[in-house]
Every structure is written in C-alpha cells, then in structure tokens.
Design an enzyme around this catalytic site. Structure first.
Site, PDB file in Angstrom:
ATOM      1  N   ASP A  11      14.943 -18.029   7.387  1.00 40.07           N
ATOM      2  CA  ASP A  11      16.216 -18.206   6.681  1.00 40.07           C
ATOM      3  C   ASP A  11      16.209 -17.214   5.523  1.00 40.07           C
ATOM      4  OD1 ASP A  11      18.642 -19.236   5.684  1.00 40.07           O
ATOM      5  OD2 ASP A  11      17.582 -20.673   4.419  1.00 40.07           O
ATOM      6  N   GLU A  71      18.417 -16.226  10.872  1.00 42.04           N
ATOM      7  CA  GLU A  71      19.797 -16.679  10.687  1.00 42.04           C
ATOM      8  C   GLU A  71      20.718 -15.482  10.480  1.00 42.04           C
ATOM      9  OE1 GLU A  71      21.362 -20.499   8.654  1.00 42.04           O
ATOM     10  OE2 GLU A  71      21.261 -18.964   7.095  1.00 42.04           O
ATOM     11  N   HIS A 143      15.500 -24.152   2.169  1.00 44.97           N
ATOM     12  CA  HIS A 143      15.348 -22.901   2.919  1.00 44.97           C
ATOM     13  C   HIS A 143      14.307 -23.060   4.030  1.00 44.97           C
ATOM     14  CE1 HIS A 143      17.865 -20.973  -0.071  1.00 44.97           C
ATOM     15  NE2 HIS A 143      17.077 -21.475  -1.011  1.00 44.97           N
TER      16      HIS A 143
END
Length: 175
Positions: A11, A71, A143
């Site tokens: 992420d 992501e 996260h």
C-alpha cells in the site's frame, strides 16, 4: 500436496508505505508478517523515496515473496499529493519488478470488494476482515492492513496455473 506460495501486498504512500506478506497453500491463507515503512518528512522528496526503496528491498530480501500486489492510485483532488503518491507507487513497482517478482495492480474498490464483499468498505471493516481471514494477524497500522488486504485479493485473483508456474519458477531459481 498443494503448492505453497508467498505474496507481498504493498500500500504505497510517501509518508507511510504499508506492506504485508501472506502464504497460500491450496485455499488456506496464513499471515507471515506486516509492517509500515515511514519516511522522514524533513528530508527531500528524493531522500524519502530512497527510504521507501530501502525498506521494500529489505522486506523482499527477508521474506522472498513469489509475487507482489500494489494498490493502484486513486484520483485525488490535490494534484501535488497525487504526484507524490504516484512516485511512491513507482518505487513499489520498480523494487518488486527489479526483484523478479510478477507484479499485479488492483484498484482500492476491487480490493475492498474481494476482501470485505463491498467496494466502499471503510478502514475498520478492512482490518476486521483481514484479521478474520488471517487468524493471529494483527496489522500494525491501517496501511499494513490495506497491504495485507492487497495480498489476500491477489491470492484470491490468481489462477491455479499462475500459482504453479510461480512455484516452479521459484524452485528453479533456488530461492
């Protein structure tokens, strides 16, 4: 005996980049590790990107994943923030590819739908489902929870043939 693989979820973010490593054997998921790479806001952008790069290199070296999931960027109203996020994403993609990993990218809503069942799930729902799907896992940050969700999404998205091919590549490379 099912083939066992290791997936790294990333992420990306300039301030905090979450990472999560999971194992998959057949349909069984296991938590391996997770964490957050932080960059020092007092440093230049270039130096902060180097911190992210060094952290991801260390994670990949330590856990030797078979594949990575990163992501995709969302559209931000703040152009400057979007550019910085894009640069952190580029580091995640570069480090993963340079390590020889197959890299997949997933939109945030796709990850949420895959893990929670709803494309507009909030952070607490993601964390709850991640911890349900990975017994014993405690995500150290939002996260890290998002990164674990990315790895889970990738595990659910990969075909059996891709898993077998990745395992054979790994065995052939002597990792």
């Amino acid at each position: 005996m099912p083939v066992s693989l290791t997936y790294l979820g990333i992420d990306p973010g300039l301030t905090a980049t979450g990472w999560g490593v999971i194992g998959i054997s057949g349909s069984r998921l296991t938590h391996i590790a997770n964490g957050t790479i932080t960059s020092n806001a007092r440093l230049s952008l270039a130096e902060r990107l180097v911190q992210i790069e060094a952290g991801l290199v260390q994670v990949i070296h330590e856990h030797a994943p078979d594949a990575a999931a990163v992501e995709q960027a969302f559209v931000a109203r703040d152009a400057s923030a979007a550019l910085k996020l894009g640069q952190a994403r580029a580091i995640a993609l570069l480090v993963s590819a340079r390590a020889g990993l197959a890299v997949a990218e997933y939109a945030p809503n796709h990850v949420k739908k895959s893990v929670v069942g709803a494309g507009h799930a909030d952070k607490s729902q993601i964390r709850l489902m991640v911890e349900m799907l990975l017994p014993g896992a405690k995500a150290g940050s939002e996260h890290a929870a998002d990164a674990l969700a990315l790895a889970i999404c990738h595990a659910h998205s990969g075909s059996a043939n891709e898993r077998i091919a990745a395992a054979l590549l790994r065995a052939g490379a002597g990792r």
